[in-house]
Design an enzyme around this catalytic site. Structure first.
Site, short mmCIF file in Angstrom:
data_model
loop_
_atom_site.label_atom_id
_atom_site.label_comp_id
_atom_site.label_asym_id
_atom_site.label_seq_id
_atom_site.Cartn_x
_atom_site.Cartn_y
_atom_site.Cartn_z
N ASP A 164 111.72 27.05 -9.01
CA ASP A 164 112.14 26.01 -9.94
C ASP A 164 111.01 25.66 -10.90
OD1 ASP A 164 114.72 25.63 -9.20
OD2 ASP A 164 114.37 23.89 -7.92
N LYS A 203 114.29 29.70 -16.45
CA LYS A 203 114.51 30.51 -17.65
C LYS A 203 115.83 31.26 -17.62
CE LYS A 203 109.62 31.12 -18.76
NZ LYS A 203 108.53 32.08 -19.04
N MET A 205 114.69 11.22 -11.61
CA MET A 205 115.29 11.77 -12.85
C MET A 205 115.90 10.66 -13.70
SD MET A 205 117.06 15.20 -11.24
CE MET A 205 118.00 14.25 -10.04
#
Length: 426
Positions: free
Chosen positions: A202, A224, A339
């Site tokens: 990750d 990616k 987050m």
């Protein structure tokens, strides 16, 4: 004197431990781990041993040793520092042909305990010819080489697959890499990396862990993969299954813990459905590590008896959000938001609108446990504006609750003071 090394299968067999002090406290856990039926004879016990008795894992006779205590025993561990008492046990064990380990005098013992290191199903036991310090030094050297992969031990990291039966030779191990500091990965997680043929990593994985990978290891950068979030997860699942079916040991390396907003459950299910052996190595979650690194305990006696961890990647009121923000506003404990920096203004506004006091202490910790860590302390009413003004950026953990500032100490009494005394830290 030459010793004959032997591994004892003690599962279900009686082992007597004479003495209830610190030596017994050190020896008993390994005996229990081997499945032994352990009986301790001692007038007193350490709190740790007493806890095992209370939990029903240990038998205890609260008195001094009597020869009849050896009846039915396969092994006796003498853990007292009184030579006369220890000799009494040895004398009773000899005619009964019960091997006797002596903590006080190994020359009078009929068995020695080695220095041990365990790596999954592999156990290394070292005897130092009567010199316990030599045994420990050799044991530690072997342990280091097993941990860093210099001595490969194939198959130990995934020894507990979530799916069993015949299948491919490859397997998948979901590994939590921790909150950012590469030293916070678990020993078992590092061992899994040492055995990996493929690592799927990750974005938040500590870069130094990847730098240590041998050149032979295929590294797949999951950040990616060129798809939207849902399609990217499907592609990650496909890679895990395909590489394992090809016979590779695949490590899915994830920031924090695989099951704390890490989609580890989805990946495990994908492997199980494909018939691929899969296991999980838990990691240190940023939900507790980030506050701790900034000097904030998520619980503290007399301050908070609960903490709640939620995802803030969706703002309050979003149609896909599963978080009951009004209910969280009514809680008295600690609220940790992962987050949530982007949506911090909306989160704070919702908590305020539903009754949380504007003066509730708050903190934001950016890139916790790394050299780039920054921490800001504020209040619920002001934290969104102050975090923006300070230029804090993801990854960041937000903490609301009275625990913020609980551990404030004078600067001359802490290596790294945290809390309201220093509004920001770099």
């Amino acid at each position: 004197m030459n010793l004959y090394p032997l591994g004892l299968r003690l599962d279900g067999r009686r082992v007597l431990v004479v003495g209830g002090g610190t030596v017994a406290t050190r020896r008993v856990p390994a005996l229990l781990d081997a499945g032994a039926d352990v009986l301790v004879v001692s007038p007193e016990l350490t709190p740790a041993l007493h806890g095992l008795v209370t939990a029903g894992r240990l038998g205890w006779r609260q008195r001094r040793f009597q020869p009849g205590d050896l009846d039915g025993a396969w092994l006796v561990q003498v853990a007292v520092d009184d030579p006369a008492a220890a000799a009494e046990v040895s004398a009773a064990a000899e005619p009964r042909r019960v091997f006797c380990v002596r903590a006080d005098d190994r020359t009078e013992a009929t068995a020695w305990t080695p220095a041990v290191t365990r790596h999954g199903p592999v156990t290394v036991a070292v005897l130092g010819g009567g010199d316990p310090q030599r045994a420990v030094r050799v044991r530690d050297a072997i342990d280091q080489r097993l941990s860093d992969g210099t001595i490969p031990v194939a198959g130990t990291a995934g020894e507990a697959p979530a799916t069993a039966g015949p299948g491919p030779t490859g397997r998948v191990v979901l590994v939590g890499a921790g909150p950012g500091d590469p030293e916070l990965i678990t020993v078992k997680g590092r061992r899994a990396l040492a055995e990996a043929d493929v690592v799927v990593a990750d974005r938040l994985v500590p870069g130094l862990l990847l730098d240590e990978l041998p050149a032979r290891v295929e590294l797949v950068d999951a950040a990616k993969i060129p798809y939207g979030p849902a399609a990217a997860q499907e592609e990650i699942n496909r890679i895990l299954v395909a590489r394992a079916r090809a016979g590779s040991v695949v490590v899915r390396l994830k920031g924090g813990d695989p099951y704390v907003f890490g989609r580890g459950g989805e990946e495990l299910l994908a492997c199980v459905e494909a018939g691929v052996p899969v296991s999980v190595v838990p990691g240190v979650s940023s939900s507790v590590a980030a506050p701790a690194a900034a000097g904030i305990p998520v619980t503290h006696r007399g301050v908070a008896h609960e903490f709640t961890v939620v995802s803030g990647h969706l703002p309050p009121g979003h149609r896909l959000s599963l978080v009951d923000w009004p209910a969280l506003a009514r809680l008295r404990g600690t609220l940790v938001v992962l987050m949530g920096l982007k949506n911090l203004p909306a989160i704070a506004e919702t908590l305020l609108a539903n009754g949380r006091d504007a003066d509730t202490p708050a903190a934001v910790v950016q890139e916790a446990t790394t050299g780039a860590q920054r921490a800001l302390t504020s209040t619920l009413g002001a934290v969104a504006g102050e975090a923006a003004a300070a230029g804090l950026r993801p990854p960041a953990v937000v903490v609301f609750g009275d625990v913020v500032g609980t551990l404030d100490v004078p600067a001359d009494r802490a290596d790294r003071p945290a809390g309201r005394a220093a509004r920001t830290e770099d």
